[in-house]
Design a protein around this motif. Structure first.
Motif, short mmCIF file in Angstrom:
data_model
loop_
_atom_site.label_atom_id
_atom_site.label_comp_id
_atom_site.label_asym_id
_atom_site.label_seq_id
_atom_site.Cartn_x
_atom_site.Cartn_y
_atom_site.Cartn_z
N VAL A 1 34.17 48.67 25.81
CA VAL A 1 34.31 50.12 25.94
C VAL A 1 33.86 50.57 27.34
N ALA A 2 33.01 49.79 27.98
CA ALA A 2 32.63 50.11 29.38
C ALA A 2 33.89 50.13 30.24
N LEU A 3 34.75 49.12 30.05
CA LEU A 3 36.00 49.05 30.84
C LEU A 3 36.94 50.19 30.46
N HIS A 4 37.03 50.44 29.15
CA HIS A 4 37.93 51.51 28.68
C HIS A 4 37.48 52.86 29.24
N LEU A 5 36.18 53.11 29.15
CA LEU A 5 35.64 54.37 29.65
C LEU A 5 35.87 54.50 31.16
N ALA A 6 35.72 53.39 31.87
CA ALA A 6 35.93 53.41 33.33
C ALA A 6 37.36 53.85 33.64
N LEU A 7 38.32 53.26 32.93
CA LEU A 7 39.74 53.59 33.19
C LEU A 7 40.02 55.05 32.82
N VAL B 1 47.95 48.56 35.89
CA VAL B 1 46.66 48.03 36.35
C VAL B 1 46.81 46.51 36.51
N ILE B 2 46.46 46.01 37.69
CA ILE B 2 46.59 44.57 37.95
C ILE B 2 45.33 43.85 37.49
N VAL B 3 45.53 42.79 36.71
CA VAL B 3 44.40 42.07 36.11
C VAL B 3 44.71 40.57 36.14
N PRO B 4 43.71 39.70 36.33
CA PRO B 4 44.02 38.26 36.38
C PRO B 4 44.44 37.71 35.01
N ASP B 5 45.29 36.70 35.04
CA ASP B 5 45.78 36.06 33.81
C ASP B 5 44.68 35.25 33.14
N PHE B 6 43.68 34.85 33.94
CA PHE B 6 42.60 34.01 33.43
C PHE B 6 41.34 34.85 33.35
N THR B 7 41.09 35.40 32.16
CA THR B 7 39.89 36.21 31.91
C THR B 7 39.74 36.31 30.41
N PHE B 8 38.61 36.86 29.96
CA PHE B 8 38.44 37.14 28.54
C PHE B 8 39.35 38.33 28.19
N ALA B 9 39.90 38.30 26.98
CA ALA B 9 40.92 39.29 26.60
C ALA B 9 40.45 40.73 26.66
N ALA B 10 39.12 40.95 26.64
CA ALA B 10 38.62 42.33 26.68
C ALA B 10 39.13 43.06 27.92
N SER B 11 39.32 42.34 29.03
CA SER B 11 39.77 42.99 30.27
C SER B 11 41.14 43.64 30.05
N ILE B 12 42.07 42.87 29.50
CA ILE B 12 43.43 43.42 29.30
C ILE B 12 43.46 44.39 28.12
N ASN B 13 42.67 44.12 27.08
CA ASN B 13 42.65 45.03 25.92
C ASN B 13 42.26 46.44 26.36
N ALA B 14 41.28 46.54 27.25
CA ALA B 14 40.80 47.86 27.69
C ALA B 14 41.94 48.63 28.37
N GLY C 1 33.55 48.26 44.00
CA GLY C 1 34.73 49.07 43.70
C GLY C 1 34.35 50.51 43.36
N ASP C 2 35.35 51.27 42.86
CA ASP C 2 35.07 52.66 42.47
C ASP C 2 34.17 52.69 41.25
N VAL C 3 34.46 51.79 40.32
CA VAL C 3 33.68 51.69 39.09
C VAL C 3 33.46 50.21 38.80
N GLY C 4 32.33 49.88 38.21
CA GLY C 4 32.05 48.49 37.82
C GLY C 4 31.45 48.47 36.43
N THR C 5 31.63 47.37 35.73
CA THR C 5 31.10 47.31 34.35
C THR C 5 30.35 46.00 34.11
N GLY D 1 26.16 45.64 23.99
CA GLY D 1 25.87 46.71 24.94
C GLY D 1 26.66 46.54 26.22
N GLY D 2 26.71 47.59 26.99
CA GLY D 2 27.42 47.53 28.27
C GLY D 2 26.92 48.62 29.19
N MET D 3 27.41 48.60 30.43
CA MET D 3 27.00 49.60 31.42
C MET D 3 28.20 49.86 32.33
N VAL D 4 28.36 51.14 32.71
CA VAL D 4 29.40 51.48 33.68
C VAL D 4 28.70 52.02 34.93
#
Ligand SMILES: Cc1ncc(COP(=O)(O)O)c(C=O)c1O
Length: 489
Positions: free
Chosen positions: A172-178, A189-202, A285-289, A303-306
């Motif tokens: 949700v940190a990523l989702h809130l950032a976007l 949004v450009i995202v790497p193919d090799f990452t945990f799925a949360a990045s693309i899900n957000a 960057g502009d926002v980080g999580t 938990g998370g942080m933005v």
């Protein structure tokens, strides 16, 4: 906990006194000694319980240990298969002497030597318990209370960022950032193919379109060149992911973003403490999580942080985090928001973790460097690259098996499991999984290669140095055994 003692330290002679045997037990802290005859052959074992019982039954401290030792004990030939040895250990049989052909103890097995080594464990044991207890005792268990803001302030100060907002997890940190940046339907949004799925899900949850790109062969991170090529007039942001603690090439990513008027949302879920030319990842960057899931470098359970550079975006995100409610008028909603708040109890754990972050990060780096030293020169293994100006915090120490190696990655993982060592495969390439296929391409050769040949090593701060050596030895002997047998992939 210190290294288990050597077998020599546990040996007493049958004519030694009960006092000498007790001293031996006291020094080794194993609760047992092995009794040998004049030829060094094992004739009995004596626990502190055996000696105590002997004394109660009238023995004297100056009596020979053989008068109270146990002669009916379990021992095994030193050549016994490790799995069989482990299966004989139990809560009753905690030590098994391992004998040579002549019956002399040359090693021993005990539970602590065979502790199964998990991939990660949280680094607790500071003020976590007392701060959580304070939450319970004062009834501040929800998202109000002194710890949430304190945790935000501490993370902001640690990273040198102006604003930090605690949320319920890293996704949700990523989702809130976007959402806070106004990224949504029609945006790419450009995202790497090799990452945990949360990045693309957000990105998908924000209603935007993810554009997958391949990774670099040396860093296993977002490829700036591929990023440039993927930009269209709908591109709004780039999401570099500092995977496994390794910082991305932020100079290039910032340059591309500036040239094309794009936002940068850094997914630093796995990389708190990692530095890029002295700057904390997440603060470039502009926002980080960050994510503070239980297996992360520091944790709050979930938990998370933005992190924000810009006050307006931060204020907007704070409102979205709290149902979109106006900060000046309770129950008045300006926006359709979310409940993405972190609880005071989570933040209490976070504050205790942040108090020790330097120690935690330093140990992570030591572990990574130790793996690197012990595995350097192992044929067929690519280790994480060391790049000037980038400080990797090795969230999980990860290596890649080269083609010429004589073992399949998953076979290696099973073999290591038999030694009680939890090696893990890395993430699958996103473009291969059904929900994401349409956002990528089967031409992502590097991502596919790393995905199917990458393996992560136990990386908990609780790992002891001798355990790292054992892991590396077990790995080398698995590779060597397959090489000798001439097995090829
Ligand atoms: C790269 C990456 N991004 C995002 C997340 C999401 O974090 P969380 O599990 O806290 O939702 C994770 C964590 O698991 C991650 O590894």
């Amino acid at each position: 906990m210190s290294t288990p003692p050597d077998v020599e330290d546990l040996i007493v002679h049958h004519s030694d006194s009960l006092r000498e045997a007790l001293e031996c037990i006291d020094q080794t802290a194993q609760g047992i000694c092995f009794v040998v005859d004049t030829g060094g052959r094992l004739v009995g074992v004596a626990t502190d319980g055996d000696i105590r019982r002997g004394l109660l039954e009238g023995a004297d401290l100056s009596d020979h240990i053989q008068s109270v030792m146990e002669t009916d004990f379990v021992s095994l030939p030193v050549t016994t298969d490790e799995k069989d040895i482990q299966s004989r250990l139990s809560s009753k049989i905690r030590h098994i002497p391992l004998l040579d052909e002549d019956g002399r103890p040359v090693d021993y097995a005990c539970r602590s030597k065979y502790r199964s080594i998990p991939i990660m464990e949280p680094h607790l044991g500071g003020n976590e318990l007392s701060y959580v207890t304070e939450c319970v005792e004062t009834s501040w268990i929800s998202s109000q209370g002194r710890f949430v803001e304190k945790f935000e302030d501490m993370v902001a100060e640690y990273c040198g960022v102006p604003y930090a907002l605690a949320v319920s997890n890293g996704t949700v940190a990523l989702h809130l950032a976007l959402e806070a940046l106004g990224i949504g339907e029609g945006d790419e949004v450009i995202v790497p193919d090799f990452t945990f799925a949360a990045s693309i899900n957000a990105i998908l949850h924000a209603g935007a379109t993810p554009v997958l790109v391949d990774i670099r062969e040396d860093t296993w991170l977002l490829d700036p060149e591929a990023t440039s090529e993927a930009i269209t007039d709908r591109t709004k942001a780039i999401m570099p992911v500092h995977l496994y603690g390794q910082p991305c090439n932020m100079d290039e990513i910032v340059r591309i973003a500036d040239e094309n008027g794009l936002y940068i949302v850094e997914d630093a879920a796995e990389a708190i403490g990692s530095l890029y030319h002295g700057e904390h990842v997440g603060n470039i960057g502009d926002v980080g999580t960050f994510s503070f899931y239980g297996n992360k470098t520091i944790t709050t359970g979930e938990g998370g942080m933005v992190l924000f550079q810009d006050e307006e975006t931060y204020q907007y995100a704070a409102q979205l985090r709290d149902h979109g409610m106006s900060s000046s008028q309770r129950y008045w909603h300006d926006e359709v928001g979310y409940n993405y708040r972190m609880t005071n109890m989570q933040a209490a754990v976070g504050v205790a973790q942040l108090e020790r972050i330097d120690e935690i990060v330093e140990r992570k780096i030591q572990i990574g460097e130790r793996y690197r030293r012990e595995l350097s020169g192992v044929e067929g293994l690519t280790l994480p690259v060391n790049i000037d100006g980038r400080k990797n915090t090795y969230w999980l120490f990860t290596a890649v098996l080269k083609d010429e190696i004589h073992i399949e990655r998953d076979e290696l993982i099973s073999k290591m499991k038999m030694n009680g060592i939890d090696l893990r495969p890395v993430f699958y390439p996103l473009h291969e999984m059904p929900p994401y296929q349409k956002y990528g391409s089967s031409h992502f050769k590097v991502s596919s290669y790393i995905s199917y040949n990458g393996v992560s090593f136990p990386s908990s701060t609780k790992l002891r140095n001798y355990e790292i050596s054992n892991i590396c030895e077990a790995l080398k002997s698995s590779l060597e055994a397959n090489r000798i047998m001439g097995i090829t992939k």
